[in-house]
Design a protein around this motif. Sequence first.
Motif, PDB file in Angstrom:
ATOM      1  N   THR A 195       0.804  -1.224   0.000  1.00  0.00           N
ATOM      2  CA  THR A 195       0.000   0.000   0.000  1.00  0.00           C
ATOM      3  C   THR A 195       0.837   1.274   0.000  1.00  0.00           C
ATOM      4  OG1 THR A 195      -0.103   0.079   2.419  1.00  0.00           O
ATOM      5  CG2 THR A 195      -1.846  -1.158   1.292  1.00  0.00           C
ATOM      6  N   LEU A 196       2.152   1.158   0.202  1.00  0.00           N
ATOM      7  CA  LEU A 196       3.002   2.361   0.292  1.00  0.00           C
ATOM      8  C   LEU A 196       3.972   2.489  -0.876  1.00  0.00           C
ATOM      9  CD1 LEU A 196       4.017   2.340   4.094  1.00  0.00           C
ATOM     10  CD2 LEU A 196       2.138   3.576   3.000  1.00  0.00           C
ATOM     11  N   GLY A 197       4.244   1.404  -1.555  1.00  0.00           N
ATOM     12  CA  GLY A 197       5.207   1.413  -2.643  1.00  0.00           C
ATOM     13  C   GLY A 197       5.395  -0.014  -3.126  1.00  0.00           C
ATOM     14  N   ALA A 415      -4.278   5.974  16.318  1.00  0.00           N
ATOM     15  CA  ALA A 415      -3.194   5.321  15.573  1.00  0.00           C
ATOM     16  C   ALA A 415      -3.647   5.012  14.145  1.00  0.00           C
ATOM     17  CB  ALA A 415      -2.751   4.045  16.282  1.00  0.00           C
ATOM     18  N   HIS A 416      -4.923   4.655  13.993  1.00  0.00           N
ATOM     19  CA  HIS A 416      -5.444   4.364  12.653  1.00  0.00           C
ATOM     20  C   HIS A 416      -5.372   5.605  11.776  1.00  0.00           C
ATOM     21  CE1 HIS A 416      -8.674   2.016  10.211  1.00  0.00           C
ATOM     22  NE2 HIS A 416      -7.463   1.657   9.885  1.00  0.00           N
ATOM     23  N   ASP A 417      -5.723   6.736  12.352  1.00  0.00           N
ATOM     24  CA  ASP A 417      -5.672   7.983  11.592  1.00  0.00           C
ATOM     25  C   ASP A 417      -4.232   8.326  11.199  1.00  0.00           C
ATOM     26  OD1 ASP A 417      -6.869  10.430  10.550  1.00  0.00           O
ATOM     27  OD2 ASP A 417      -5.721  11.398  12.137  1.00  0.00           O
ATOM     28  N   LEU A 418      -3.280   8.108  12.106  1.00  0.00           N
ATOM     29  CA  LEU A 418      -1.865   8.349  11.766  1.00  0.00           C
ATOM     30  C   LEU A 418      -1.433   7.448  10.608  1.00  0.00           C
ATOM     31  CD1 LEU A 418      -0.317   8.638  15.342  1.00  0.00           C
ATOM     32  CD2 LEU A 418      -0.408  10.461  13.630  1.00  0.00           C
ATOM     33  N   GLN A 419      -1.901   6.201  10.641  1.00  0.00           N
ATOM     34  CA  GLN A 419      -1.542   5.277   9.561  1.00  0.00           C
ATOM     35  C   GLN A 419      -2.115   5.761   8.234  1.00  0.00           C
ATOM     36  OE1 GLN A 419      -1.612   1.156  10.422  1.00  0.00           O
ATOM     37  NE2 GLN A 419      -0.408   1.484  12.249  1.00  0.00           N
ATOM     38  N   ARG A 420      -3.340   6.268   8.264  1.00  0.00           N
ATOM     39  CA  ARG A 420      -3.939   6.782   7.028  1.00  0.00           C
ATOM     40  C   ARG A 420      -3.163   7.980   6.493  1.00  0.00           C
ATOM     41  NH1 ARG A 420      -9.291   5.984   9.146  1.00  0.00           N
ATOM     42  NH2 ARG A 420     -10.112   4.016   8.316  1.00  0.00           N
ATOM     43  N   GLN A 421      -2.687   8.822   7.420  1.00  0.00           N
ATOM     44  CA  GLN A 421      -1.916   9.989   6.973  1.00  0.00           C
ATOM     45  C   GLN A 421      -0.564   9.569   6.389  1.00  0.00           C
ATOM     46  OE1 GLN A 421      -1.920  13.628   9.433  1.00  0.00           O
ATOM     47  NE2 GLN A 421      -3.225  12.504  10.835  1.00  0.00           N
ATOM     48  N   ILE A 422       0.019   8.516   6.958  1.00  0.00           N
ATOM     49  CA  ILE A 422       1.272   8.001   6.381  1.00  0.00           C
ATOM     50  C   ILE A 422       1.007   7.457   4.981  1.00  0.00           C
ATOM     51  CG2 ILE A 422       3.005   6.172   6.594  1.00  0.00           C
ATOM     52  CD1 ILE A 422       2.830   6.620   9.667  1.00  0.00           C
ATOM     53  N   ALA A 424      -1.169   8.502   2.973  1.00  0.00           N
ATOM     54  CA  ALA A 424      -1.360   9.653   2.071  1.00  0.00           C
ATOM     55  C   ALA A 424      -0.041  10.305   1.684  1.00  0.00           C
ATOM     56  CB  ALA A 424      -2.291  10.681   2.730  1.00  0.00           C
ATOM     57  N   VAL A 425       0.964  10.229   2.579  1.00  0.00           N
ATOM     58  CA  VAL A 425       2.291  10.755   2.237  1.00  0.00           C
ATOM     59  C   VAL A 425       2.878   9.980   1.066  1.00  0.00           C
ATOM     60  CG1 VAL A 425       4.696  10.899   3.042  1.00  0.00           C
ATOM     61  CG2 VAL A 425       2.832  11.698   4.524  1.00  0.00           C
ATOM     62  N   PHE A 426       2.738   8.671   1.109  1.00  0.00           N
ATOM     63  CA  PHE A 426       3.384   7.832   0.102  1.00  0.00           C
ATOM     64  C   PHE A 426       2.531   7.660  -1.154  1.00  0.00           C
ATOM     65  CE2 PHE A 426       5.750   6.786   3.864  1.00  0.00           C
ATOM     66  CZ  PHE A 426       7.022   6.506   3.398  1.00  0.00           C
ATOM     67  N   ASP A 427       1.244   7.724  -0.998  1.00  0.00           N
ATOM     68  CA  ASP A 427       0.353   7.381  -2.118  1.00  0.00           C
ATOM     69  C   ASP A 427      -0.838   8.328  -2.102  1.00  0.00           C
ATOM     70  OD1 ASP A 427      -0.969   6.042  -4.171  1.00  0.00           O
ATOM     71  OD2 ASP A 427      -1.746   4.479  -2.827  1.00  0.00           O
ATOM     72  N   PRO A 428      -0.593   9.611  -2.421  1.00  0.00           N
ATOM     73  CA  PRO A 428      -1.652  10.624  -2.240  1.00  0.00           C
ATOM     74  C   PRO A 428      -2.896  10.355  -3.083  1.00  0.00           C
ATOM     75  CG  PRO A 428       0.293  11.542  -3.361  1.00  0.00           C
ATOM     76  CD  PRO A 428       0.689  10.199  -2.857  1.00  0.00           C
ATOM     77  N   LEU A 429      -2.740   9.672  -4.215  1.00  0.00           N
ATOM     78  CA  LEU A 429      -3.907   9.411  -5.062  1.00  0.00           C
ATOM     79  C   LEU A 429      -4.571   8.072  -4.743  1.00  0.00           C
ATOM     80  CD1 LEU A 429      -2.448  10.684  -8.461  1.00  0.00           C
ATOM     81  CD2 LEU A 429      -3.892  11.928  -6.835  1.00  0.00           C
ATOM     82  N   GLY A 430      -3.975   7.320  -3.835  1.00  0.00           N
ATOM     83  CA  GLY A 430      -4.596   6.060  -3.419  1.00  0.00           C
ATOM     84  C   GLY A 430      -4.650   5.001  -4.507  1.00  0.00           C
ATOM     85  N   ILE A 431      -3.587   4.907  -5.313  1.00  0.00           N
ATOM     86  CA  ILE A 431      -3.621   3.908  -6.395  1.00  0.00           C
ATOM     87  C   ILE A 431      -3.003   2.573  -5.989  1.00  0.00           C
ATOM     88  CG2 ILE A 431      -3.574   5.673  -8.209  1.00  0.00           C
ATOM     89  CD1 ILE A 431      -0.610   4.912  -8.696  1.00  0.00           C
TER      90      ILE A 431
ATOM     91  N   ILE B 422       6.678  12.713   6.983  1.00  0.00           N
ATOM     92  CA  ILE B 422       6.265  11.888   8.135  1.00  0.00           C
ATOM     93  C   ILE B 422       6.355  12.716   9.413  1.00  0.00           C
ATOM     94  CG2 ILE B 422       6.953   9.913   9.554  1.00  0.00           C
ATOM     95  CD1 ILE B 422       7.738   8.516   6.893  1.00  0.00           C
ATOM     96  N   LYS B 423       7.440  13.452   9.544  1.00  0.00           N
ATOM     97  CA  LYS B 423       7.570  14.359  10.699  1.00  0.00           C
ATOM     98  C   LYS B 423       6.347  15.290  10.779  1.00  0.00           C
ATOM     99  CE  LYS B 423       9.598  17.422  13.600  1.00  0.00           C
ATOM    100  NZ  LYS B 423       9.795  17.197  15.029  1.00  0.00           N
ATOM    101  N   ALA B 424       5.933  15.826   9.654  1.00  0.00           N
ATOM    102  CA  ALA B 424       4.809  16.777   9.649  1.00  0.00           C
ATOM    103  C   ALA B 424       3.491  16.102  10.042  1.00  0.00           C
ATOM    104  CB  ALA B 424       4.682  17.430   8.281  1.00  0.00           C
ATOM    105  N   VAL B 425       3.344  14.809   9.736  1.00  0.00           N
ATOM    106  CA  VAL B 425       2.142  14.081  10.155  1.00  0.00           C
ATOM    107  C   VAL B 425       2.068  14.033  11.681  1.00  0.00           C
ATOM    108  CG1 VAL B 425       1.107  11.766  10.282  1.00  0.00           C
ATOM    109  CG2 VAL B 425       1.896  12.660   8.069  1.00  0.00           C
ATOM    110  N   PHE B 426       3.205  13.766  12.314  1.00  0.00           N
ATOM    111  CA  PHE B 426       3.206  13.574  13.764  1.00  0.00           C
ATOM    112  C   PHE B 426       3.334  14.886  14.533  1.00  0.00           C
ATOM    113  CE2 PHE B 426       4.137   9.379  12.255  1.00  0.00           C
ATOM    114  CZ  PHE B 426       3.566   8.542  13.188  1.00  0.00           C
ATOM    115  N   ASP B 427       3.995  15.847  13.934  1.00  0.00           N
ATOM    116  CA  ASP B 427       4.325  17.077  14.676  1.00  0.00           C
ATOM    117  C   ASP B 427       4.171  18.275  13.749  1.00  0.00           C
ATOM    118  OD1 ASP B 427       5.366  18.898  16.520  1.00  0.00           O
ATOM    119  OD2 ASP B 427       7.458  18.371  16.067  1.00  0.00           O
ATOM    120  N   PRO B 428       2.925  18.588  13.387  1.00  0.00           N
ATOM    121  CA  PRO B 428       2.709  19.607  12.335  1.00  0.00           C
ATOM    122  C   PRO B 428       3.262  20.983  12.707  1.00  0.00           C
ATOM    123  CG  PRO B 428       0.615  18.922  13.355  1.00  0.00           C
ATOM    124  CD  PRO B 428       1.664  17.980  13.827  1.00  0.00           C
ATOM    125  N   LEU B 429       3.334  21.292  13.995  1.00  0.00           N
ATOM    126  CA  LEU B 429       3.834  22.612  14.391  1.00  0.00           C
ATOM    127  C   LEU B 429       5.343  22.616  14.652  1.00  0.00           C
ATOM    128  CD1 LEU B 429       0.944  23.631  16.816  1.00  0.00           C
ATOM    129  CD2 LEU B 429       1.223  24.233  14.409  1.00  0.00           C
TER     130      LEU B 429
END
Lengths: 438, 438
Positions: A195-197, A415-422, A424-431, B422-429
């Motif tokens: 899911t990340l690469g 933690a689930h939300d943090l995982q979703r944000q991670i 999005a960092v790697f795969d912003p379009l969700g492909i 990733i840093k910005a996900v955990f610590d945006p400020l």
Amino acid sequence: MAWLDQTGVQWSTDPQVLAEKRLDRSGWEPDGSPAAVVFPRTVADVQAVLKGAQETRTKIVARGAGTALTGATAAGDGVLVLDLSGLNRILDVRPADGVAVVEPGVITANLDRAAAAHGLRYAPDPASLELSTIGGNIATNAGGLRCAKYGVTRDAVLGLDVVLAGGERISTGRATLKGVAGYDLTGLFVGSEGTLGVIVGATLRLRPLPEPTATIAAYYPDVETAAAASVALAEARIQPVLAELLDQATLDAIDPGLRATGSALLIVQTDGGPDEAAHAAEVLAKGATLVQSAGDPAELLKARRQALPSIEKLGRPLIEDIAVPRSRLAEAVRRIGVIAARHDVPICTLAHAGDGNLHPIIVAGAHGEPIPDAATRAADEIFALALELGGTVTGEHGVGVLKRAWLAKEIGPLAHDLQRQIKAVFDPLGILNPGKAI
Amino acid sequence: MAWLDQTGVQWSTDPQVLAEKRLDRSGWEPDGSPAAVVFPRTVADVQAVLKGAQETRTKIVARGAGTALTGATAAGDGVLVLDLSGLNRILDVRPADGVAVVEPGVITANLDRAAAAHGLRYAPDPASLELSTIGGNIATNAGGLRCAKYGVTRDAVLGLDVVLAGGERISTGRATLKGVAGYDLTGLFVGSEGTLGVIVGATLRLRPLPEPTATIAAYYPDVETAAAASVALAEARIQPVLAELLDQATLDAIDPGLRATGSALLIVQTDGGPDEAAHAAEVLAKGATLVQSAGDPAELLKARRQALPSIEKLGRPLIEDIAVPRSRLAEAVRRIGVIAARHDVPICTLAHAGDGNLHPIIVAGAHGEPIPDAATRAADEIFALALELGGTVTGEHGVGVLKRAWLAKEIGPLAHDLQRQIKAVFDPLGILNPGKAI
């Protein structure tokens, strides 16, 4: 998928090829069929495909051998299957460095054999090791039998080459045995289920081949005594290579006559030399109805090897995968038995006792028939039991499709939300492998 | 920092307290002084402080014992130091489960002793283990001597409790020995040097105490022969617990008379029993000028223990930390010698030979004097050498302040940018340990 022609990579929409690459080994069926399968031969091929996929918003399911047990590599309506089995070269085995460099499509057992030629081995040994690929093992952080002593896949991965969603290539980790430069992206990719690469290369740790193992099979009157014996090994400072527990339902499936011998079987291997083996046999004898330690190790392991084929004769097996603190192992096995009785579905439990990792195998009706609701309800109760006992809903198989709801329960919304944000960092379009894992 | 009063947590602006908490052990001096030091006693305290810090945009430097060698816990102008040494309880040691649950301020050696009472041990053993805390070990993914066989800190961390930048608390990982539910946030926090969250609890793996070790000290005519001997151990299927290499400059610092014995010393410990010890002694004898294996292990390890104090007598030591593929170890030591000669600064090299992890110790002028430019230039050449040899600029100490520029060179702009996201996900400020690590 006409854009694939511009990549120069071989691809197919042959219905038979699509059907072959649609499913993994979970039994889970996605809606519809993949649109195409593409067969890269080089890293540049993978980059070209991912670049095109991002531009055209094409969803990608990367796969190796398709041995996932969770739906992780199932490919439904309109997705493009990226078949990595053609990237199957062992690029380098460097005994002095204790590392191997491989492409993701290498069959795990083949790497282990290549290492053995140098007196080394690749330690992780999932049951699928003669079929599954290193890339798939990394994507699921596969476990195995001997990880009780030698660690899971994550412990063997030093560095990765990864193609990102847009086609860029990065290297993570290192070629050295130790290193702490920056956040551990390697660990993030291990177990991320595509899911990340897309993993296109790996630098793996090889370990010295240990002494030949000693094998001990011990039968007990009940699962509590068997589980206690496995804990007693640790208390006696013995670190077994493997410690496999078979419950009564499993023994009954193999041979009802075994009931006369005992209601639980613990098979232990050690590789610390003859003193450790003798000490282990002594520890395991406590409370045992029969201890076998002489003779052919393959013979002593026979019951473990026969377990799954025997269970498959009873019907369609759903292989579950939970882990609990080791001290709760007996309670987990007992209560799985209660769940089986309540829903009137046979459940046979195998466990990697050294790790507290259980595989309750639910016999879910006849092969080819729809899965009965009772089996699904029993599975849900098993997952709830794992969490109640302070455990996890997946010890080594991963989340895939089948355990997504349970993942959220296990790790909690934050933690689930943090995982979703991670993600999005790697795969912003969700492909990348949409709808899987997180 | 008047807002701290509302948290109810003890805090101080006493200049002496501020001075005590301003530096770590790197020798690096930040601009200015921290504004205050806060002393939480509970997880709720940490949450209250982090919540207030986020609201007031206060920058936080979390610290345990302050033994970092990289500037990671140095605290400059206006920051709030979060001193976690008061959260120092061993909450649980569960031998049957093979785990311990601890607060971050526990001294590493204290945990190991608590485990030993149950026939177990906490394996990672950084040289600072009598001073440094588990939380700091996790934040830097600390290594040590016996990690050659038993793994670094990351390999021992099963799960974490973390307070996020806004004061929320999450749990990562698991209480079981195995588990693969979701992305590996645990691995992400290990080694993140306080930049992603504040570790307030950890579930750690304990291992059976092994057999007593056998110790062998072998002298060689040159570093190539010593390095070859350490590789030969792996080729003989021996996995030493530790394999420490001392170069000629180090031996000279300890005792110039040792030159008559050899120009490189390799000290090896094994814990696989007497057969393995005898085999190791035989392998190490090849090319050696002297092999000592009888007598008190502490005596055989004496040279290793004397190394740093002896080097400190020469001047102010800058302890560097690179790792290279094991086969390049001798080349690395040789070329560090060339760098020392070119810049006319003494460099003594110790190495964890089993891992290819070198500690070149640059003698950077007199104690208390400014660091000479030649020492800085030599350090830069050592980092460049590590990358040229396919290695890393930090094997086990981390990035901190001193290696930020080199981190970017090592991992490349694309991976660096992912780390920043990733840093910005955990610590945006950006309030957590700003300007450190990535």
